[in-house]
Design a protein around this motif. Structure first.
Motif, PDB file in Angstrom:
ATOM      1  N   MET A   1       0.845  -1.187   0.000  1.00 27.21           N
ATOM      2  CA  MET A   1       0.000   0.000   0.000  1.00 27.21           C
ATOM      3  C   MET A   1       0.886   1.243   0.000  1.00 27.21           C
ATOM      4  O   MET A   1       1.777   1.375   0.842  1.00 27.21           O
ATOM      5  N   LEU A   2       0.620   2.126  -0.927  1.00 31.44           N
ATOM      6  CA  LEU A   2       1.311   3.406  -0.971  1.00 31.44           C
ATOM      7  C   LEU A   2       0.426   4.433  -0.265  1.00 31.44           C
ATOM      8  O   LEU A   2      -0.592   4.877  -0.802  1.00 31.44           O
ATOM      9  N   GLN A   6      -3.483   6.992  -1.039  1.00 33.64           N
ATOM     10  CA  GLN A   6      -4.765   6.593  -0.464  1.00 33.64           C
ATOM     11  C   GLN A   6      -5.441   7.805   0.165  1.00 33.64           C
ATOM     12  O   GLN A   6      -5.095   8.242   1.263  1.00 33.64           O
ATOM     13  N   LYS A   7      -6.427   8.365  -0.533  1.00 28.46           N
ATOM     14  CA  LYS A   7      -7.057   9.599  -0.087  1.00 28.46           C
ATOM     15  C   LYS A   7      -7.760   9.438   1.258  1.00 28.46           C
ATOM     16  O   LYS A   7      -7.831  10.387   2.047  1.00 28.46           O
ATOM     17  N   THR A   8      -8.272   8.249   1.537  1.00 25.76           N
ATOM     18  CA  THR A   8      -9.003   8.037   2.790  1.00 25.76           C
ATOM     19  C   THR A   8      -8.103   8.247   3.998  1.00 25.76           C
ATOM     20  O   THR A   8      -8.563   8.701   5.053  1.00 25.76           O
ATOM     21  N   LEU A   9      -6.815   7.938   3.871  1.00 25.04           N
ATOM     22  CA  LEU A   9      -5.894   8.087   5.001  1.00 25.04           C
ATOM     23  C   LEU A   9      -5.688   9.545   5.387  1.00 25.04           C
ATOM     24  O   LEU A   9      -5.209   9.836   6.491  1.00 25.04           O
ATOM     25  N   ARG A  10      -6.037  10.455   4.503  1.00 24.69           N
ATOM     26  CA  ARG A  10      -5.933  11.880   4.822  1.00 24.69           C
ATOM     27  C   ARG A  10      -6.987  12.302   5.850  1.00 24.69           C
ATOM     28  O   ARG A  10      -6.876  13.384   6.430  1.00 24.69           O
ATOM     29  N   ARG A  11      -7.976  11.446   6.080  1.00 21.04           N
ATOM     30  CA  ARG A  11      -9.093  11.799   6.948  1.00 21.04           C
ATOM     31  C   ARG A  11      -8.941  11.238   8.367  1.00 21.04           C
ATOM     32  O   ARG A  11      -9.917  10.854   9.011  1.00 21.04           O
ATOM     33  N   MET A 322      -8.901  -4.861   7.723  1.00 20.68           N
ATOM     34  CA  MET A 322      -9.732  -3.711   8.070  1.00 20.68           C
ATOM     35  C   MET A 322      -9.390  -2.491   7.211  1.00 20.68           C
ATOM     36  O   MET A 322     -10.271  -1.693   6.867  1.00 20.68           O
ATOM     37  N   LEU A 323      -8.130  -2.350   6.839  1.00 19.34           N
ATOM     38  CA  LEU A 323      -7.752  -1.239   5.962  1.00 19.34           C
ATOM     39  C   LEU A 323      -8.328  -1.421   4.562  1.00 19.34           C
ATOM     40  O   LEU A 323      -8.770  -0.458   3.929  1.00 19.34           O
ATOM     41  N   ILE A 324      -8.336  -2.660   4.081  1.00 22.29           N
ATOM     42  CA  ILE A 324      -8.971  -2.933   2.781  1.00 22.29           C
ATOM     43  C   ILE A 324     -10.452  -2.569   2.841  1.00 22.29           C
ATOM     44  O   ILE A 324     -10.989  -1.930   1.927  1.00 22.29           O
ATOM     45  N   GLU A 325     -11.111  -2.951   3.932  1.00 21.84           N
ATOM     46  CA  GLU A 325     -12.529  -2.646   4.095  1.00 21.84           C
ATOM     47  C   GLU A 325     -12.761  -1.137   4.188  1.00 21.84           C
ATOM     48  O   GLU A 325     -13.726  -0.601   3.625  1.00 21.84           O
ATOM     49  N   LEU A 326     -11.872  -0.440   4.906  1.00 25.24           N
ATOM     50  CA  LEU A 326     -11.984   1.010   5.032  1.00 25.24           C
ATOM     51  C   LEU A 326     -11.879   1.685   3.671  1.00 25.24           C
ATOM     52  O   LEU A 326     -12.704   2.540   3.317  1.00 25.24           O
ATOM     53  N   LEU A 327     -10.871   1.301   2.906  1.00 20.70           N
ATOM     54  CA  LEU A 327     -10.690   1.900   1.587  1.00 20.70           C
ATOM     55  C   LEU A 327     -11.898   1.629   0.696  1.00 20.70           C
ATOM     56  O   LEU A 327     -12.393   2.531   0.009  1.00 20.70           O
ATOM     57  N   ALA A 328     -12.378   0.395   0.720  1.00 22.01           N
ATOM     58  CA  ALA A 328     -13.520   0.026  -0.109  1.00 22.01           C
ATOM     59  C   ALA A 328     -14.768   0.821   0.282  1.00 22.01           C
ATOM     60  O   ALA A 328     -15.556   1.235  -0.582  1.00 22.01           O
ATOM     61  N   ALA A 329     -14.942   1.048   1.589  1.00 20.32           N
ATOM     62  CA  ALA A 329     -16.115   1.792   2.061  1.00 20.32           C
ATOM     63  C   ALA A 329     -16.107   3.228   1.568  1.00 20.32           C
ATOM     64  O   ALA A 329     -17.158   3.880   1.507  1.00 20.32           O
ATOM     65  N   GLY A 331     -14.760   4.040  -1.457  1.00 22.97           N
ATOM     66  CA  GLY A 331     -14.612   4.011  -2.909  1.00 22.97           C
ATOM     67  C   GLY A 331     -13.192   3.896  -3.411  1.00 22.97           C
ATOM     68  O   GLY A 331     -12.907   4.237  -4.555  1.00 22.97           O
ATOM     69  N   GLU A 332     -12.296   3.383  -2.563  1.00 19.28           N
ATOM     70  CA  GLU A 332     -10.898   3.248  -2.955  1.00 19.28           C
ATOM     71  C   GLU A 332     -10.482   1.784  -2.980  1.00 19.28           C
ATOM     72  O   GLU A 332     -11.089   0.930  -2.321  1.00 19.28           O
ATOM     73  N   SER A 333      -9.415   1.521  -3.717  1.00 23.33           N
ATOM     74  CA  SER A 333      -8.753   0.228  -3.665  1.00 23.33           C
ATOM     75  C   SER A 333      -7.299   0.471  -3.300  1.00 23.33           C
ATOM     76  O   SER A 333      -6.824   1.618  -3.268  1.00 23.33           O
ATOM     77  N   GLU A 334      -6.595  -0.586  -3.008  1.00 20.53           N
ATOM     78  CA  GLU A 334      -5.199  -0.466  -2.588  1.00 20.53           C
ATOM     79  C   GLU A 334      -4.300  -0.045  -3.744  1.00 20.53           C
ATOM     80  O   GLU A 334      -4.342  -0.616  -4.823  1.00 20.53           O
ATOM     81  N   HIS A 335      -3.475   0.955  -3.505  1.00 21.56           N
ATOM     82  CA  HIS A 335      -2.461   1.379  -4.477  1.00 21.56           C
ATOM     83  C   HIS A 335      -1.115   0.781  -4.077  1.00 21.56           C
ATOM     84  O   HIS A 335      -0.730   0.836  -2.910  1.00 21.56           O
ATOM     85  N   THR A 336      -0.408   0.220  -5.033  1.00 21.05           N
ATOM     86  CA  THR A 336       0.882  -0.402  -4.778  1.00 21.05           C
ATOM     87  C   THR A 336       1.915   0.125  -5.760  1.00 21.05           C
ATOM     88  O   THR A 336       1.597   0.804  -6.728  1.00 21.05           O
ATOM     89  N   ARG A 337       3.170  -0.238  -5.536  1.00 20.25           N
ATOM     90  CA  ARG A 337       4.225   0.146  -6.467  1.00 20.25           C
ATOM     91  C   ARG A 337       4.002  -0.490  -7.837  1.00 20.25           C
ATOM     92  O   ARG A 337       4.354   0.073  -8.864  1.00 20.25           O
ATOM     93  N   HIS A 338       3.416  -1.668  -7.830  1.00 18.26           N
ATOM     94  CA  HIS A 338       3.111  -2.329  -9.100  1.00 18.26           C
ATOM     95  C   HIS A 338       2.138  -1.483  -9.912  1.00 18.26           C
ATOM     96  O   HIS A 338       2.317  -1.275 -11.120  1.00 18.26           O
TER      97      HIS A 338
END
Length: 351
Positions: A1-2, A6-11, A322-329, A331-338
């Motif tokens: 996860m980058l 992840q915009k949700t982490l700004r909140r 729980m972080l995956i669920e948070l992002l999904a709630a 409207g986000e998905s996990e961003h990676t280096r890939h």
């Protein structure tokens, strides 16, 4: 996860610096890749703004405070706590500019530190009663940058299996590698994990605990607060409470600012703060040496095949789920280096 993508982490609220730092004037900080300036107005309010003057992009953190405004060091334009330009020295008749021209961010002071959120917070700063309880003292311990992901530090804090290896020189027992499994209770925006862990006491720790026992059972109640905040409540058989609060405030994808303080139910005469800090310093340096060798792009998807897991990883795996669920709630998905690398390739191909 980058984390910076992840915009949700700004909140969420993050402690960014000890409040004493802003007494010296405007202070720069980078939170989730966002350059901010933190400063204290004459009325006592502590303010966080984007660290960029919209005139010619100079860093406001190089400026100074004038009453309830921060002054840009380049041409002297001044901004209040809302980000409104209140003075343009070259145009004194203008009374500044209309509207908020510098982004401002939620900012407050708790537990001796400045906390900032880059968006409307999803959860409040936790209430810890020890702060206002005269039977406890707060000891400010560490404020330093670690070159690792904040999630790595959070997982490590709940990993009973690492104790006897990483901390073999302070309180671990390498001959006892199978750790007790914590009982975990999931909560909104986090969880609490409880376990009893036998540990060894070196001479400094015996002094701090006023206990000559070679082995002590730590009764541990650990609370994880999304995304990178941990409260570790250790109760010793004597009844002593040692409560460590650790934040891995994300600076960038590969760096976090470690903010740590503790509450103790004893007095300075019982155990000097310098000795408590010295023991915890040894412990954190042991963690740091290992964590700074890890990959900062922590895969949230447990089926990604990037990492293998074992039963004692349960708390960390719950964090990831729980972080995956948070992002999904949101409207986000996990961003990676890939993902980032693929996007770069697509841009090159399209050009």
């Amino acid at each position: 996860m980058l984390v910076t993508r992840q915009k949700t982490l700004r909140r969420f609220w993050y402690p960014v610096m000890p409040v004493g730092k802003v007494e010296a004037g405007p202070q720069p900080f980078t939170l989730l890749g966002e350059k901010i300036v933190v400063w204290k107005a004459a009325d006592g309010d502590v303010v966080a703004l984007a660290d960029r003057c919209p005139h010619r992009s100079a860093a406001l953190s190089l400026g100074w405070v004038d009453g309830n405004a921060i002054v840009c060091p380049y041409h002297g334009w001044s901004y209040d706590g809302s980000g409104t330009c209140v003075r343009v020295p070259q145009r004194p008749e203008s009374n500044g500019l209309k509207g908020r021209v510098v982004p401002s961010f939620p900012c407050t002071v708790r537990y001796g530190h400045v906390w900032v959120a880059l968006g409307e917070p999803l959860a409040p700063i936790p209430d810890w009663p020890e702060e206002d309880d005269a039977s406890y003292r707060r000891i400010d311990q560490f404020y330093e940058t670690w070159r690792c992901a904040g999630l790595r530090l959070m997982e490590n804090s709940f990993d009973n299996a690492h104790i006897h290896f990483v901390h073999r020189d302070t309180f671990g027992d390498i001959d006892n590698p199978d750790p007790p499994q914590p009982a975990i209770e999931r909560l909104p925006y986090g969880f609490v994990a409880r376990s009893d862990v036998p540990v060894y006491n070196n001479e400094l720790q015996k002094k701090n605990l006023r206990d000559d026992s070679a082995v002590t059972i730590r009764h541990i109640t650990a609370r994880w607060y999304m995304p990178f905040l941990r409260r570790l409540h250790i109760r010793y058989p004597s009844g002593l409470d040692h409560i460590i609060v650790t934040a891995a405030t994300p600076i960038a994808d590969d760096r976090c600012q470690v903010v740590q303080f503790c509450f103790r139910s004893d007095s300075e005469a019982d155990a000097p703060a310098r000795d408590i800090i010295a023991f915890d310093r040894r412990v954190t340096e042991e963690d740091r040496a290992v964590l700074e060798s890890t990959d900062f792009d922590v895969p949230l998807d447990m089926n990604s095949g990037v990492e293998r897991h074992m039963p004692s990883d349960q708390p960390g795996l719950l964090m990831r789920r729980m972080l995956i669920e948070l992002l999904a709630a949101h409207g986000e998905s996990e961003h990676t280096r890939h993902d980032a690398g693929r996007a770069t390739q697509e841009q090159k191909s399209s050009s």
